[in-house]
Design a protein around this motif. Structure first.
Motif, PDB file in Angstrom:
ATOM      1  N   GLN A   1       0.840  -1.192   0.000  1.00  0.00           N
ATOM      2  CA  GLN A   1       0.000   0.000   0.000  1.00  0.00           C
ATOM      3  C   GLN A   1       0.879   1.248   0.000  1.00  0.00           C
TER       4      GLN A   1
ATOM      5  N   SER B   1      -5.365  -5.986   6.039  1.00  0.00           N
ATOM      6  CA  SER B   1      -5.718  -7.011   5.056  1.00  0.00           C
ATOM      7  C   SER B   1      -6.540  -8.161   5.608  1.00  0.00           C
TER       8      SER B   1
ATOM      9  N   ASP C   1       0.484   0.125   6.542  1.00  0.00           N
ATOM     10  CA  ASP C   1       1.085  -1.162   6.181  1.00  0.00           C
ATOM     11  C   ASP C   1      -0.014  -2.204   5.984  1.00  0.00           C
ATOM     12  N   ASP C   2       0.135  -2.993   4.911  1.00  0.00           N
ATOM     13  CA  ASP C   2      -0.900  -3.975   4.588  1.00  0.00           C
ATOM     14  C   ASP C   2      -1.107  -5.011   5.683  1.00  0.00           C
TER      15      ASP C   2
ATOM     16  N   TRP D   1      -9.282  -7.495   1.977  1.00  0.00           N
ATOM     17  CA  TRP D   1      -7.981  -7.185   1.361  1.00  0.00           C
ATOM     18  C   TRP D   1      -8.119  -6.717  -0.078  1.00  0.00           C
TER      19      TRP D   1
ATOM     20  N   HIS E   1      -1.279   1.281  -4.697  1.00  0.00           N
ATOM     21  CA  HIS E   1      -0.327   0.262  -4.291  1.00  0.00           C
ATOM     22  C   HIS E   1       0.883   0.295  -5.219  1.00  0.00           C
TER      23      HIS E   1
END
Length: 368
Positions: free
Chosen positions: A46, A283, A278-279, A226, A89
């Motif tokens: 991301q 997610s 942060d993913d 996600w 992203h």
């Protein structure tokens, strides 16, 4: 969609889920892989802001330096594009050309929110004109608003530019996104930027397997959170013979790859400094595998997201860089051992991301 697991399915506790996910995210032990390979394995990073992908890889990769991502960005092997969850992203070129078609339905849903400003606009004609404009030369959203507004003066200019972004796979051209350089957001099509046509959208089956490899074990609803995809239950059912199933502490059915790592829940998890957005924290529908319920909602305020600190694998605080220090603010007082580990990890991060600069690690006000 949330589905209860069979009561005979093996149970995975919160710590087991935490360690399994951290292992796949290269956050238990840094991975000896290239930045480009990591971007592919993680199915993108991301990147609403420019710097987070660099910090994300610094936390995950052995021997990483910012140039390791800056070079493939400048060489057009990775790029910034709106894909998962309608957010920007950083993806590999292959994923820019395939994942974007896969999530097109979500872009179409987003576009419906702007229909009031698009009365009388033929969207197919708009897509053709917008493609001509951005492939002639990269355009900012402001330039797109102006050019498309000249063609449809009665329409809302902002809605016209959003429509172009939703209908076309628009990447942000460099130098935007290259570490150490600056540039405004200017857009062209992925096909034009990479010099090859978009590929057919991959079967969702393949994307589900990639998601599990990077974020599993996971539920159907986790995958949808996600990706932004809907109606994916049938995909999991199709894949069920190839997958293992578990149940989480709430009884929700989780799917996983048979050979994916599921470490012992007591495996040590060193501190890690993660960027905003942060993913890892975004997610899953149920984020308790990383975010303790008592800390829910503490990683952002309004539209501002904070950089986060993991201790023992879980969200434990925030961090910020000042001119002279890395300031760490933990939600609860760390033990002496944890404080030493956090300091060592902070010093490492500073050496990787800001070599030659004079900053120390300072602990700020504890947020209770």
């Amino acid at each position: 969609m949330t589905s209860k697991a069979s009561p005979t399915a093996p149970a995975l506790g919160t710590r087991a889920l935490n360690r399994a996910t951290l292992a796949r995210q290269a956050l238990l032990c840094r991975a000896p892989m290239s930045a480009e390979a990591a971007v592919g394995h993680l199915v993108g990073l991301q990147a609403q802001n420019v710097k987070p992908p660099y910090y994300a890889l610094a936390a995950r990769l052995d021997g990483f330096a910012p140039g390791d991502l800056a070079r493939p960005m400048a060489d057009r092997r990775v790029a910034r594009i709106v894909t998962l969850r309608s957010t920007v992203h950083t993806h590999t070129a292959d994923d820019c050309l395939t994942l974007r078609p896969l999530v097109q339905a979500a872009r179409d849903r987003e576009l419906r929110n702007f229909r009031a400003g698009l009365t009388g606009v033929d969207l197919d004609t708009l897509a053709v004109l917008a493609r001509e404009l951005v492939e002639e030369e990269p355009r900012t959203m402001g330039q797109l608003r102006e050019a498309l507004g000249a063609r449809w003066p009665e329409a809302d200019p902002a809605s016209l530019a959003v429509a172009a972004r939703c209908r076309l796979p628009l990447v942000q051209v460099t130098p935007r996104g290259v570490w150490g350089r600056s540039g405004q957001v200017a857009l062209t099509t992925a096909e034009h930027w990479f010099g090859r046509p978009s590929e057919p959208a991959p079967a969702p089956d393949a994307t589900v397997l990639r998601y599990l490899a990077a974020f599993g074990p996971a539920s159907v609803k986790d995958l949808q959170t996600w990706s932004g995809l809907t109606r994916t239950r049938e995909v999991f059912e199709r894949l069920r013979p190839r997958l293992l199933t578990f149940r989480d502490p709430g009884g929700t059915e989780l799917f996983d790859l048979p050979d994916a790592p599921r470490p012992d829940p007591e495996t040590p998890a060193p501190p890690r400094f993660l960027p905003e957005f942060d993913d890892l924290l975004l997610s899953h529908a149920d984020r308790t595998r990383v975010v303790p319920p008592r800390h829910k909602g503490r990683t952002w305020k309004g539209n501002q997201a904070y950089r986060t600190l993991l201790v023992d694998g879980f969200l434990a605080g925030l961090w910020v860089l000042t001119d002279d220090a890395l300031v760490v603010e933990t939600f609860e007082p760390p033990t002496g051992g944890q404080r030493a580990e956090i300091t060592a990890e902070g010093e490492r991060m500073l050496a990787v991301m800001h070599p030659g600069e004079s900053r120390g690690v300072r602990f700020g006000t504890v947020r209770g």
